[in-house]
Scaffold this motif. Structure first.
Motif, PDB file in Angstrom:
ATOM      1  N   ARG A 185      -2.840  -7.718   0.654  1.00 41.99           N
ATOM      2  CA  ARG A 185      -4.102  -7.924  -0.045  1.00 41.99           C
ATOM      3  C   ARG A 185      -3.961  -7.538  -1.512  1.00 41.99           C
ATOM      4  N   VAL A 186      -4.686  -8.215  -2.391  1.00 45.17           N
ATOM      5  CA  VAL A 186      -4.704  -7.894  -3.819  1.00 45.17           C
ATOM      6  C   VAL A 186      -5.924  -6.997  -4.053  1.00 45.17           C
ATOM      7  N   VAL A 187      -5.690  -5.727  -4.332  1.00 48.01           N
ATOM      8  CA  VAL A 187      -6.754  -4.722  -4.401  1.00 48.01           C
ATOM      9  C   VAL A 187      -7.245  -4.558  -5.838  1.00 48.01           C
ATOM     10  N   PRO A 188      -8.543  -4.799  -6.114  1.00 49.19           N
ATOM     11  CA  PRO A 188      -9.075  -4.591  -7.468  1.00 49.19           C
ATOM     12  C   PRO A 188      -8.881  -3.137  -7.897  1.00 49.19           C
ATOM     13  N   GLN A 189      -8.413  -2.940  -9.120  1.00 47.62           N
ATOM     14  CA  GLN A 189      -8.133  -1.583  -9.592  1.00 47.62           C
ATOM     15  C   GLN A 189      -9.195  -1.058 -10.553  1.00 47.62           C
ATOM     16  N   THR A 190     -10.319  -1.758 -10.697  1.00 47.91           N
ATOM     17  CA  THR A 190     -11.417  -1.247 -11.519  1.00 47.91           C
ATOM     18  C   THR A 190     -11.832   0.120 -10.996  1.00 47.91           C
TER      19      THR A 190
END
Length: 250
Positions: free
Chosen positions: A68-73
């Motif tokens: 999964r591509v995890v948002p890093q905001t």
């Protein structure tokens, strides 16, 4: 692709690939496969062997573990589970996440917060992920019943496991894995004291279940009832942001 940085400006590469099978599920799939091959190749009972072969493929699919591509905001709280948002309600957090537990670390504050409930069917990915990064302060397992996970009382009566994560800035977020009508075991990957990254795999629930997330006070969800969410990717909420979001089913 694991560990690769991707962004909304075109950086990174992506392509479809077969998802891995989590080690927790390989033994179940191999057992089902071996039994099906016995009936097909040894006993010659095709009427039993072929359905069992399909069942073994279903078991492998159930335990799939895609990247999964995890948002890093920094302020983003991501979904801990794949599935459908079935409930959004103002509730008191579970006592197990509030009361003093002797660890020396405080739990969640008393008072109503927003609970977002995500129902996972047997067709969803069942690997659960951390909604925020930080230190695991509590992992509390509670035996219970196996009511349908989409019932409101499942939060208090079903077998469940509470997890509390504290960020480096002191903010605490609790969430609960809940066994359902078919689910019979919650498998944790973490323990108190572990450091977890946002979106990191923290456990799974076998064969259909639910995850409840207790948003910090003053934070409204960015998802709606009926919406499908993806573990580690869908942003459930932004810390400190409130407001009504409406959608139309179509």
């Amino acid at each position: 692709m694991a560990g690769e940085i991707l962004d909304n400006k075109g950086r990174g590469e992506a392509g479809w690939q077969w998802p891995a099978i989590h080690p927790e599920g390989r033994k179940f799939g191999l057992i089902a496969l071996a039994v099906s091959l016995f009936f097909l190749l040894v006993a010659g009972w095709d009427i039993i062997g072929w359905p069992l072969l399909l069942l073994s493929l279903g078991v492998f699919a159930f335990f799939r573990d895609p990247e999964r591509v995890v948002p890093q905001t920094e302020n983003a709280i991501v979904s801990p589970a794949d599935g459908q948002v079935t409930q959004i309600a103002e509730v008191e957090p579970p006592l197990e996440l509030q009361i003093e537990d002797g660890s020396g670390f405080a739990g969640l504050a008393r008072g109503p917060v927003t609970r977002v409930s995500i129902f996972m069917s047997v067709f969803d990915v069942h690997i659960n992920r951390a909604p925020v990064g930080g230190t695991v302060r509590r992992v509390v397992y509670i035996p219970g019943r196996f009511l349908s996970a989409d019932l409101d009382k499942a939060s208090e009566e079903n077998e469940r496991q509470h997890i509390l994560v504290e960020r480096s800035d002191g903010l605490k977020l609790g969430f609960t894995q809940i066994a359902g009508l078919v689910a019979r075991r919650i498998v944790p990957f973490v323990k108190p004291g572990d450091m977890v990254a946002k979106g990191q795999r923290i456990g799974l629930i076998r064969f259909g279940s639910r995850v409840d997330v207790y948003l910090p006070a003053g934070t409204d969800p960015k998802v709606m009832i009926g919406q499908t969410v993806i573990a580690g990717e869908t942003v459930l909420a932004e810390l400190g942001e409130t407001g009504l979001i409406e959608g139309i089913a179509q």
